[in-house]
Motif scaffolding. Structure first.
Motif, PDB file in Angstrom:
ATOM      1  N   ASN A 332       0.872  -1.182   0.019  1.00 47.81           N
ATOM      2  CA  ASN A 332       0.173   0.067   0.029  1.00 47.81           C
ATOM      3  C   ASN A 332       0.862   1.030   0.062  1.00 47.81           C
ATOM      4  O   ASN A 332       0.684   2.076   0.789  1.00 47.81           O
ATOM      5  N   PHE A 387      -0.005  -9.048  -0.053  1.00 43.07           N
ATOM      6  CA  PHE A 387      -0.214  -9.066   1.360  1.00 43.07           C
ATOM      7  C   PHE A 387       0.529 -10.331   2.281  1.00 43.07           C
ATOM      8  O   PHE A 387       0.523 -10.116   3.618  1.00 43.07           O
ATOM      9  N   VAL A 404      -0.521  -6.839   6.244  1.00 35.73           N
ATOM     10  CA  VAL A 404      -1.195  -5.462   6.449  1.00 35.73           C
ATOM     11  C   VAL A 404      -1.725  -5.355   7.797  1.00 35.73           C
ATOM     12  O   VAL A 404      -1.557  -4.571   8.257  1.00 35.73           O
TER      13      VAL A 404
END
Length: 744
Positions: A332, A387, A404
């Motif tokens: 992200n 992730f 995450v």
């Protein structure tokens, strides 16, 4: 055994008794050396850290007279000299005093080399001339705990030292450099150290802690001058940088080298990356402009590897535990470096461009990592964007994490140890290599295998991660059950490259393997070859150029085509061109691989040690082949035998005898005859011939009886030779050569 008190022995007229005050603190070690007739003792008292004193009393005349007077006085009083002898300071000429910072805990003396070696609380090993106590001739630095044992090995010209943290080091007396380091994890020495002893015969250091350990000194052979070496020490890791088309490799001597991928020439190098500690792993950031290295000193370092400038040092406040593996992720739009190692925790360091501080600290621990994380040292980490993160530990446990959220996704345990392993020694269950099948993991495929790991006994395991994690397949690629040391998968998850500790590379087709549930057989083998003579430490596939990069403990870094064609070794004198196969070293192979005994091809004639699982299959194959030969022989016998029914009976009897002979004798597999099916184009008369044993054979030199054929061939030939000799004799009277022939 009789016991004699010290005061009784000292009062005897046949004993000489000497007592003197030496140290200001307790004595840590005491040795007597007959070659110099002196006693060497050490203590933690800095002013009198080490003292060399003559064993037979004072050498000063005044001191001797004073001792004689004192002995006379004690005799008049009717008491022994030993009982009233008061320890006194000796004259400076009678001993040599070494003043050393923080004292001395251990020392070793060598008369032949005239050397004295000391070690103490300051973690330094000092080398002295025993007649010059003012300053040491050398200081050996490298221990991280107090030195509790030192020994000079005259035969090897080495110094052995051991510290309180059970770390053993070997030093070269000529260069004062560290030749070898054995940590407690590597050597298996645990507990508090009690005693050490070096045995020069077997060249073994015996260490006694909670258990007794023997560390054998094995000196490696001097490398041949014609062999190409990329590093002077074993190569730990290597990586390819697509941004600059460079290959970066590091070795145990904390040296990082940069190579040109297209030609194999060295671009640059920088040494001492982690001080005296070895580099254990490396990776690049997402841009490829910075290099991240991890070491045994417990920290990560970020480098501008083109100029060797260290930009940042990443470390935590705890004990400096070794970093075993690291990776760089971008989640992200957040970039981070992740390190795992002996602290059994996952350390996440955010890579923030605006933070210009040299030292960076890790982020707070994940709660699942603290509460349910690994119980043993973490050996490997692998990522699967966006992730997923997988880690494996020394006890064989594999944990898949959600980066995450920081939560544990699933936990995997390897299968039980394979049969044939010695359970008494405690089989090695460690998992040191992981690789994601990224196309399947990104689809969250519930039935397909999405993770590959190595395992005990040289096995490779395929794991399912979604909808009930579990084992899909397990097989062993190496015939010798060598541990798989590196795993790499192509981008489309079609092929996997497996390298083992013997230097072999095995390629398997896994495009359809494990897609629809458990597999009982190993995947299809594409090819295999031997890349190194020692353990392969790193593999990387450069798919744009269809080239495989490998490194090994044999100190080489090499390039191969995806099919195993040898391109070259980094550091060789003749450069190559990756885009010109004519410049490659193929079809030649490295010299050490060609001459190594383990590189011999497997052939029934060459095989001497047949695995237990293969002997039965070969015997069955031989039996089937034999029956096939006999059946084909029976089919092709079209002509009748001369003996009619008798010939058939004899043929049947011969077959039964031969079968009994083959099955009755337990011949080794390599000596059993390999029968081939006779070609059907042969005339059938050859298939009808019978074989019979000869009942009697004439003795050697005995004239055979040829009267049955009506003439004696031997007599005829002999008479013919006599007639030829007579003709030659007649001609010889007219020839110059006649005098050279003997008369009959």
């Amino acid at each position: 055994m009789p016991s004699i008190a010290v005061h009784s022995a000292a009062a005897s007229p046949n004993a000489e008794y000497t007592r003197w005050k030496v140290h200001g603190d307790c004595v840590t070690q005491l040795n007597y050396y007959d070659s110099i007739n002196a006693v060497i003792s050490s203590s933690n008292h800095e002013p009198t850290a080490l003292v060399i004193g003559f064993a037979m009393g004072a050498t000063n005349v005044k001191k001797k007279l004073e001792e004689i007077r004192n002995v006379g006085k004690t005799v008049k009083k009717g008491k022994s000299s030993a009982s009233l002898a008061v320890p006194r300071r000796r004259a400076e000429c009678d001993h040599t005093v070494f003043s050393i910072h923080k004292g001395v805990k251990a020392f070793s003396f060598c008369r032949e080399k005239n050397l004295l070696v000391t070690g103490g609380m300051d973690r330094l090993v000092r080398v002295w001339n025993p007649y010059l106590p003012g300053k040491p001739t050398g200081v050996l630095r490298g221990h991280t705990a107090p030195v509790v044992y030192v020994h000079i090995s005259l035969e090897e010209s080495k110094v052995f030292s051991m510290s309180a943290d059970n770390t053993v080091k070997i030093w070269d007396l000529e260069t004062h450099g560290c030749c070898f380091t054995a940590s407690s994890k590597a050597s298996g020495i645990k507990g508090e150290l009690s005693a050490c002893l070096y045995l020069p015969g077997p060249r073994t250091l015996c260490v006694a802690t909670d258990a007794l350990a023997f560390l054998h000194l094995k000196v490696g052979s001097v490398p041949e001058p014609h062999l190409v070496r990329s590093h002077q020490e074993p190569v730990v890791c290597c990586r390819y940088n697509p941004a600059f088309r460079h290959v970066v490799s590091c070795c145990e001597a904390s040296v990082v080298k940069v190579w040109d991928f297209d030609t194999g020439r060295q671009v640059s190098e920088f040494i001492g990356c982690h001080g005296d500690a070895s580099v254990t792993c490396l990776t690049f950031d997402s841009s490829g402009r910075r290099l991240v290295t991890g070491g045994r000193d417990g920290c990560l370092k970020i480098w501008s590897y083109n100029n060797g400038n260290c930009l940042h040092t990443l470390q935590h406040d705890g004990s400096q535990s070794e970093v075993c593996d690291c990776t760089y992720m971008e989640v992200n739009q957040t970039r981070c470096a992740i390190a795992v190692g002996w602290d059994r925790r996952i350390n996440v360091y955010f890579d923030t461009p605006h933070d210009f501080h040299h030292f960076w600290k890790p982020q707070p621990r994940w709660q699942d990592d603290l509460n349910h994380g690994h119980k043993e040292d973490i050996l490997c980490v692998a990522q699967c964007p966006p992730f997923l993160l997988a880690t494996s530990s020394y006890d064989g446990e594999i944990i898949v994490w959600n980066v995450v959220s920081g939560h544990m996704y699933c936990k995997l345990n390897p299968p039980s140890p394979l049969d044939g392993q010695d359970h008494r020694e405690g089989p090695d269950r460690s998992v040191s290599r992981l690789a994601f099948l990224k196309t399947r993991a990104r689809k969250l495929d519930s039935t397909a295998a999405s993770l590959i790991s190595n395992g005990p006994g040289g096995s490779v395991t395929f794991w399912k991660l979604f909808s009930g994690a579990g084992l899909i397949a397990n097989f062993t690629p190496s015939k010798g059950k060598a541990q798989v040391s590196s795993i790499v998968v192509t981008a489309g998850d079609t092929l996997t490259y497996l390298a083992d500790q013997q230097g072999f590379v095995h390629v398997y087709d896994i495009q359809e393997y494990g897609l629809r549930g458990p597999e009982l057989q190993a995947p299809k083998t594409v090819t295999s070859w031997r890349a190194h003579v020692s353990m392969v430490t790193s593999l990387e596939l450069i798919e744009d150029d269809s080239i495989l990069l490998s490194s090994s403990l044999d100190r080489t870094v090499r390039l191969w085509s995806k099919d195993g064609a040898y391109i070259g070794t980094f550091g060789q004198s003749r450069p190559w061109d990756v885009f010109t196969p004519a410049s490659w070293s193929h079809p030649r192979v490295p010299f050490e691989i060609l001459t190594d005994p383990q590189s011999m091809p497997t052939h029934p004639i060459l095989e001497t040690d047949i695995p237990a699982g293969c002997s039965g299959e070969r015997q069955e194959r031989d039996i089937v082949m034999e029956e096939k030969v006999l059946s084909e022989t029976a089919k092709t016998q079209n002509l009748p035998s001369p003996g009619g029914l008798t010939g058939k009976a004899e043929a049947k009897e011969d077959k039964s005898r031969w079968s009994a002979f083959c099955h009755g004798r337990q011949l080794p597999a390599q000596r059993k005859p390999r029968w081939k099916v006779p070609e059907l184009t042969w005339p059938s008369i050859y298939q009808a011939l019978q074989c019979h044993e000869v009942p009697c054979v004439s003795a050697l030199g005995e004239k055979p009886d040829l009267s049955l054929i009506g003439s004696d061939v031997f007599t005829n030939s002999f008479c013919g030779q006599e007639r030829e000799a007579e003709l030659q004799e007649k001609e010889g009277t007219h020839s110059a050569w006649g005098r050279f022939f003997p008369e009959c």
